[in-house]
Design a protein around this motif. Sequence first.
Motif, PDB file in Angstrom:
ATOM      1  N   MET A  66     -17.541 -26.735  -8.655  1.00  0.00           N
ATOM      2  CA  MET A  66     -17.392 -27.439  -7.386  1.00  0.00           C
ATOM      3  C   MET A  66     -18.016 -28.831  -7.439  1.00  0.00           C
ATOM      4  O   MET A  66     -17.521 -29.776  -6.865  1.00  0.00           O
ATOM      5  CB  MET A  66     -18.021 -26.606  -6.263  1.00  0.00           C
ATOM      6  N   MET A  67     -19.155 -28.958  -8.131  1.00  0.00           N
ATOM      7  CA  MET A  67     -19.830 -30.246  -8.221  1.00  0.00           C
ATOM      8  C   MET A  67     -19.070 -31.238  -9.093  1.00  0.00           C
ATOM      9  O   MET A  67     -19.417 -32.415  -9.148  1.00  0.00           O
ATOM     10  CB  MET A  67     -21.250 -30.061  -8.753  1.00  0.00           C
ATOM     11  N   GLU A  68     -18.040 -30.788  -9.822  1.00  0.00           N
ATOM     12  CA  GLU A  68     -17.214 -31.693 -10.609  1.00  0.00           C
ATOM     13  C   GLU A  68     -16.122 -32.323  -9.766  1.00  0.00           C
ATOM     14  O   GLU A  68     -15.432 -33.233 -10.218  1.00  0.00           O
ATOM     15  CB  GLU A  68     -16.599 -30.935 -11.795  1.00  0.00           C
ATOM     16  N   ASN A  69     -15.940 -31.835  -8.555  1.00  0.00           N
ATOM     17  CA  ASN A  69     -14.928 -32.359  -7.646  1.00  0.00           C
ATOM     18  C   ASN A  69     -15.492 -33.606  -6.958  1.00  0.00           C
ATOM     19  O   ASN A  69     -16.386 -33.521  -6.121  1.00  0.00           O
ATOM     20  CB  ASN A  69     -14.561 -31.283  -6.608  1.00  0.00           C
ATOM     21  N   LYS A  70     -14.974 -34.785  -7.318  1.00  0.00           N
ATOM     22  CA  LYS A  70     -15.491 -36.037  -6.766  1.00  0.00           C
ATOM     23  C   LYS A  70     -15.288 -36.113  -5.265  1.00  0.00           C
ATOM     24  O   LYS A  70     -16.137 -36.652  -4.539  1.00  0.00           O
ATOM     25  CB  LYS A  70     -14.817 -37.221  -7.452  1.00  0.00           C
ATOM     26  N   VAL A  71     -14.163 -35.584  -4.797  1.00  0.00           N
ATOM     27  CA  VAL A  71     -13.901 -35.609  -3.355  1.00  0.00           C
ATOM     28  C   VAL A  71     -14.920 -34.754  -2.610  1.00  0.00           C
ATOM     29  O   VAL A  71     -15.450 -35.158  -1.573  1.00  0.00           O
ATOM     30  CB  VAL A  71     -12.464 -35.119  -3.067  1.00  0.00           C
ATOM     31  N   PHE A  72     -15.221 -33.587  -3.158  1.00  0.00           N
ATOM     32  CA  PHE A  72     -16.186 -32.704  -2.501  1.00  0.00           C
ATOM     33  C   PHE A  72     -17.581 -33.309  -2.511  1.00  0.00           C
ATOM     34  O   PHE A  72     -18.346 -33.149  -1.563  1.00  0.00           O
ATOM     35  CB  PHE A  72     -16.195 -31.334  -3.170  1.00  0.00           C
TER      36      PHE A  72
ATOM     37  N   SER B  38     -18.238 -36.536  -2.372  1.00  0.00           N
ATOM     38  CA  SER B  38     -18.241 -37.535  -1.308  1.00  0.00           C
ATOM     39  C   SER B  38     -18.369 -36.871   0.056  1.00  0.00           C
ATOM     40  O   SER B  38     -19.125 -37.332   0.923  1.00  0.00           O
ATOM     41  CB  SER B  38     -16.950 -38.361  -1.365  1.00  0.00           C
ATOM     42  N   PHE B  39     -17.639 -35.780   0.238  1.00  0.00           N
ATOM     43  CA  PHE B  39     -17.705 -35.043   1.503  1.00  0.00           C
ATOM     44  C   PHE B  39     -19.121 -34.526   1.747  1.00  0.00           C
ATOM     45  O   PHE B  39     -19.644 -34.621   2.863  1.00  0.00           O
ATOM     46  CB  PHE B  39     -16.709 -33.887   1.473  1.00  0.00           C
ATOM     47  N   THR B  40     -19.753 -34.008   0.711  1.00  0.00           N
ATOM     48  CA  THR B  40     -21.115 -33.494   0.847  1.00  0.00           C
ATOM     49  C   THR B  40     -22.090 -34.604   1.221  1.00  0.00           C
ATOM     50  O   THR B  40     -22.969 -34.419   2.080  1.00  0.00           O
ATOM     51  CB  THR B  40     -21.562 -32.838  -0.471  1.00  0.00           C
ATOM     52  N   PHE B  41     -21.931 -35.768   0.615  1.00  0.00           N
ATOM     53  CA  PHE B  41     -22.825 -36.895   0.895  1.00  0.00           C
ATOM     54  C   PHE B  41     -22.727 -37.325   2.354  1.00  0.00           C
ATOM     55  O   PHE B  41     -23.746 -37.422   3.064  1.00  0.00           O
ATOM     56  CB  PHE B  41     -22.477 -38.062  -0.028  1.00  0.00           C
ATOM     57  N   TYR B  42     -21.515 -37.581   2.828  1.00  0.00           N
ATOM     58  CA  TYR B  42     -21.348 -38.068   4.200  1.00  0.00           C
ATOM     59  C   TYR B  42     -21.655 -36.973   5.218  1.00  0.00           C
ATOM     60  O   TYR B  42     -22.168 -37.266   6.311  1.00  0.00           O
ATOM     61  CB  TYR B  42     -19.933 -38.605   4.396  1.00  0.00           C
ATOM     62  N   SER B  43     -21.368 -35.722   4.895  1.00  0.00           N
ATOM     63  CA  SER B  43     -21.703 -34.627   5.804  1.00  0.00           C
ATOM     64  C   SER B  43     -23.212 -34.500   5.978  1.00  0.00           C
ATOM     65  O   SER B  43     -23.713 -34.260   7.080  1.00  0.00           O
ATOM     66  CB  SER B  43     -21.125 -33.301   5.286  1.00  0.00           C
ATOM     67  N   THR B  44     -23.935 -34.664   4.883  1.00  0.00           N
ATOM     68  CA  THR B  44     -25.401 -34.586   4.958  1.00  0.00           C
ATOM     69  C   THR B  44     -25.962 -35.710   5.824  1.00  0.00           C
ATOM     70  O   THR B  44     -26.889 -35.494   6.618  1.00  0.00           O
ATOM     71  CB  THR B  44     -26.001 -34.655   3.547  1.00  0.00           C
ATOM     72  N   ILE B  45     -25.416 -36.910   5.684  1.00  0.00           N
ATOM     73  CA  ILE B  45     -25.846 -38.022   6.532  1.00  0.00           C
ATOM     74  C   ILE B  45     -25.626 -37.695   8.009  1.00  0.00           C
ATOM     75  O   ILE B  45     -26.493 -37.943   8.859  1.00  0.00           O
ATOM     76  CB  ILE B  45     -25.099 -39.315   6.147  1.00  0.00           C
ATOM     77  N   LEU B  46     -24.470 -37.107   8.316  1.00  0.00           N
ATOM     78  CA  LEU B  46     -24.160 -36.782   9.712  1.00  0.00           C
ATOM     79  C   LEU B  46     -25.077 -35.687  10.254  1.00  0.00           C
ATOM     80  O   LEU B  46     -25.509 -35.742  11.411  1.00  0.00           O
ATOM     81  CB  LEU B  46     -22.696 -36.346   9.822  1.00  0.00           C
ATOM     82  N   ILE B  47     -25.382 -34.697   9.420  1.00  0.00           N
ATOM     83  CA  ILE B  47     -26.303 -33.639   9.864  1.00  0.00           C
ATOM     84  C   ILE B  47     -27.691 -34.209  10.109  1.00  0.00           C
ATOM     85  O   ILE B  47     -28.359 -33.885  11.108  1.00  0.00           O
ATOM     86  CB  ILE B  47     -26.356 -32.509   8.818  1.00  0.00           C
TER      87      ILE B  47
ATOM     88  N   PRO C 233      -6.990 -34.493  -3.053  1.00  0.00           N
ATOM     89  CA  PRO C 233      -6.507 -35.819  -2.646  1.00  0.00           C
ATOM     90  C   PRO C 233      -7.070 -36.901  -3.547  1.00  0.00           C
ATOM     91  O   PRO C 233      -7.930 -36.640  -4.404  1.00  0.00           O
ATOM     92  CB  PRO C 233      -7.052 -35.957  -1.215  1.00  0.00           C
ATOM     93  N   SER C 234      -6.600 -38.108  -3.350  1.00  0.00           N
ATOM     94  CA  SER C 234      -7.145 -39.246  -4.092  1.00  0.00           C
ATOM     95  C   SER C 234      -8.611 -39.440  -3.715  1.00  0.00           C
ATOM     96  O   SER C 234      -8.949 -39.499  -2.525  1.00  0.00           O
ATOM     97  CB  SER C 234      -6.355 -40.516  -3.761  1.00  0.00           C
ATOM     98  N   PRO C 235      -9.528 -39.538  -4.683  1.00  0.00           N
ATOM     99  CA  PRO C 235     -10.948 -39.731  -4.349  1.00  0.00           C
ATOM    100  C   PRO C 235     -11.199 -40.968  -3.494  1.00  0.00           C
ATOM    101  O   PRO C 235     -12.034 -40.937  -2.590  1.00  0.00           O
ATOM    102  CB  PRO C 235     -11.615 -39.846  -5.720  1.00  0.00           C
TER     103      PRO C 235
END
Length: 211
Positions: free
Chosen positions: A1-7, A9-18, A88-90
């Motif tokens: 899962m950590m090899e998925n660049k899109v995921f 990015s999603f984890t980074f921005y989700s953490t900021i929002l939390i 999707p496209s990263p």
Amino acid sequence: MMENKVFLSFTFYSTILILKMYVVAIITGQVRLRKKAFANPEDALRNGGLQFCREDPDVQRCLRAHRNDMENIFPFLFLGAIYSLLDPSPTVARIHFLLFCVGRIIHTFAYLLCLRAPTRSVAYGLAQLPCFSMALQILLATTPYCLTTARCRATCLKKPAGILYPAHRAWIHLLDTLLGLLESLKCWHKTGGLQTQFSPKGQSSPYATNT
């Protein structure tokens, strides 16, 4: 899962929002202490008396900002997680996540600082755009499976002689049309140009059936 660049990015921005939601919660508590407006009698007794068990406009504003975050960030967490699995496209995915994150941060500032309208509304609309885009792409990716499953079930409902009921025949034709339309929309989404036909000239649709 950590090899998925899109995921990632999603984890980074989700953490900021939390973390932003945690900050709003802390601000709410500080405003309660400063304004001496407590929701529970025991908190009021500890800080001056039961007369401080009351509501305050500034506290209510913080609570509304926090409630608005929950109403919008939680759906984003679901949509973003599913969207990340669609490969999707990263770059495009990062733009989706960044727009939502920036929109929600501006929305919170506008809410807490009482910025002039329509700052808050514009920020809210900006954050909704990537959510609608992700929801549409998820539907485009998952609806064909659901329609194909429904078509197979309808085809299996035959008379003893193997002849389809008229209603089932109409239902299958409708499903074939919807599947073809979805294929056209997926091609349009990938190429940026609307396909004029559901399938190349001289070739039958993959969903065609002999009824």
